[in-house]
Design a protein around this motif. Structure first.
Motif, mmCIF file in Angstrom:
data_model
loop_
_atom_site.group_PDB
_atom_site.id
_atom_site.type_symbol
_atom_site.label_atom_id
_atom_site.label_comp_id
_atom_site.label_asym_id
_atom_site.label_seq_id
_atom_site.Cartn_x
_atom_site.Cartn_y
_atom_site.Cartn_z
ATOM 1 N N ASP A 49 -29.410 8.143 -23.562
ATOM 2 C CA ASP A 49 -28.799 9.461 -23.645
ATOM 3 C C ASP A 49 -28.849 9.933 -25.091
ATOM 4 O O ASP A 49 -28.167 9.373 -25.950
ATOM 5 C CB ASP A 49 -27.357 9.383 -23.159
ATOM 6 C CG ASP A 49 -26.646 10.717 -23.143
ATOM 7 O OD1 ASP A 49 -27.226 11.718 -23.607
ATOM 8 O OD2 ASP A 49 -25.502 10.759 -22.668
ATOM 9 N N ALA A 51 -27.546 12.440 -26.577
ATOM 10 C CA ALA A 51 -26.241 12.882 -27.068
ATOM 11 C C ALA A 51 -25.415 11.677 -27.523
ATOM 12 O O ALA A 51 -24.709 11.734 -28.529
ATOM 13 C CB ALA A 51 -25.503 13.663 -25.998
ATOM 14 N N PHE A 52 -25.520 10.566 -26.792
ATOM 15 C CA PHE A 52 -24.802 9.347 -27.170
ATOM 16 C C PHE A 52 -25.317 8.818 -28.499
ATOM 17 O O PHE A 52 -24.534 8.372 -29.345
ATOM 18 C CB PHE A 52 -24.942 8.281 -26.078
ATOM 19 C CG PHE A 52 -24.233 6.999 -26.405
ATOM 20 C CD1 PHE A 52 -22.861 6.906 -26.285
ATOM 21 C CD2 PHE A 52 -24.949 5.885 -26.836
ATOM 22 C CE1 PHE A 52 -22.199 5.721 -26.592
ATOM 23 C CE2 PHE A 52 -24.299 4.711 -27.145
ATOM 24 C CZ PHE A 52 -22.923 4.619 -27.021
ATOM 25 N N GLU A 53 -26.615 8.879 -28.698
ATOM 26 C CA GLU A 53 -27.211 8.420 -29.950
ATOM 27 C C GLU A 53 -26.664 9.226 -31.136
ATOM 28 O O GLU A 53 -26.330 8.655 -32.182
ATOM 29 C CB GLU A 53 -28.733 8.553 -29.884
ATOM 30 C CG GLU A 53 -29.442 8.017 -31.103
ATOM 31 C CD GLU A 53 -30.950 8.148 -30.991
ATOM 32 O OE1 GLU A 53 -31.623 7.336 -31.622
ATOM 33 O OE2 GLU A 53 -31.436 9.056 -30.296
ATOM 34 N N GLU A 54 -26.527 10.529 -30.973
ATOM 35 C CA GLU A 54 -25.981 11.377 -32.036
ATOM 36 C C GLU A 54 -24.526 11.020 -32.326
ATOM 37 O O GLU A 54 -24.110 10.944 -33.491
ATOM 38 C CB GLU A 54 -26.076 12.852 -31.639
ATOM 39 C CG GLU A 54 -27.485 13.390 -31.583
ATOM 40 C CD GLU A 54 -27.564 14.794 -31.002
ATOM 41 O OE1 GLU A 54 -26.498 15.455 -30.893
ATOM 42 O OE2 GLU A 54 -28.668 15.219 -30.652
ATOM 43 N N LYS A 55 -23.752 10.789 -31.273
ATOM 44 C CA LYS A 55 -22.343 10.437 -31.448
ATOM 45 C C LYS A 55 -22.202 9.093 -32.155
ATOM 46 O O LYS A 55 -21.316 8.919 -32.998
ATOM 47 C CB LYS A 55 -21.631 10.403 -30.098
ATOM 48 C CG LYS A 55 -21.478 11.771 -29.470
ATOM 49 C CD LYS A 55 -20.898 11.672 -28.088
ATOM 50 C CE LYS A 55 -20.906 13.021 -27.399
ATOM 51 N NZ LYS A 55 -20.491 12.945 -26.000
ATOM 52 N N MET A 56 -23.058 8.137 -31.800
ATOM 53 C CA MET A 56 -23.002 6.826 -32.451
ATOM 54 C C MET A 56 -23.378 6.928 -33.924
ATOM 55 O O MET A 56 -22.798 6.236 -34.768
ATOM 56 C CB MET A 56 -23.914 5.825 -31.739
ATOM 57 C CG MET A 56 -23.341 5.311 -30.448
ATOM 58 S SD MET A 56 -21.707 4.545 -30.629
ATOM 59 C CE MET A 56 -22.076 3.167 -31.677
ATOM 60 N N MET A 58 -22.781 9.463 -35.856
ATOM 61 C CA MET A 58 -21.602 10.012 -36.518
ATOM 62 C C MET A 58 -20.528 8.940 -36.675
ATOM 63 O O MET A 58 -19.887 8.829 -37.733
ATOM 64 C CB MET A 58 -21.054 11.208 -35.737
ATOM 65 C CG MET A 58 -21.938 12.427 -35.830
ATOM 66 S SD MET A 58 -21.473 13.856 -34.795
ATOM 67 C CE MET A 58 -19.733 13.783 -34.656
ATOM 68 N N ALA A 59 -20.316 8.131 -35.643
ATOM 69 C CA ALA A 59 -19.311 7.062 -35.704
ATOM 70 C C ALA A 59 -19.679 6.036 -36.771
ATOM 71 O O ALA A 59 -18.806 5.576 -37.523
ATOM 72 C CB ALA A 59 -19.182 6.389 -34.340
ATOM 73 N N GLU A 60 -20.945 5.676 -36.856
ATOM 74 C CA GLU A 60 -21.378 4.713 -37.870
ATOM 75 C C GLU A 60 -21.173 5.270 -39.275
ATOM 76 O O GLU A 60 -20.778 4.533 -40.183
ATOM 77 C CB GLU A 60 -22.834 4.324 -37.644
ATOM 78 C CG GLU A 60 -23.016 3.435 -36.433
ATOM 79 C CD GLU A 60 -24.468 3.202 -36.069
ATOM 80 O OE1 GLU A 60 -25.364 3.815 -36.692
ATOM 81 O OE2 GLU A 60 -24.699 2.407 -35.146
#
Length: 75
Positions: A49, A51-56, A58-60
């Motif tokens: 996904d 979108a999940f890659e982008e969120k991860m 940001m979290a990192e």
């Protein structure tokens, strides 16, 4: 380039992925694939996904910037 043919599956249309494409996508029967539209008008098929890659990412970034704070809070 791999040519795919559109086929009817019941009331839907679909494509059959050749073995080499399945191996390259590292996917299997029942796994989710994501089709995203590219800015230049094409499409991209990926086994994750986006979108999940982008969120991860940001979290990192947050974990990197607040590493010391998070370490103290974890105690």
């Amino acid at each position: 380039m791999v040519e795919l043919k559109v086929r009817r599956f019941g009331n839907s249309l679909g494509v059959v992925l050749p073995k080499e494409v399945i191996a390259r996508l590292n996917t299997e029967d029942g796994a989710a694939l994501y089709l995203t539209e590219e800015p230049e008008g094409g499409y991209r098929l990926v086994p994750f996904d986006p979108a999940f890659e982008e969120k991860m990412a940001m979290a990192e970034d947050i974990m990197q910037r607040y590493r010391d704070t998070l370490h103290v809070l974890a105690k």
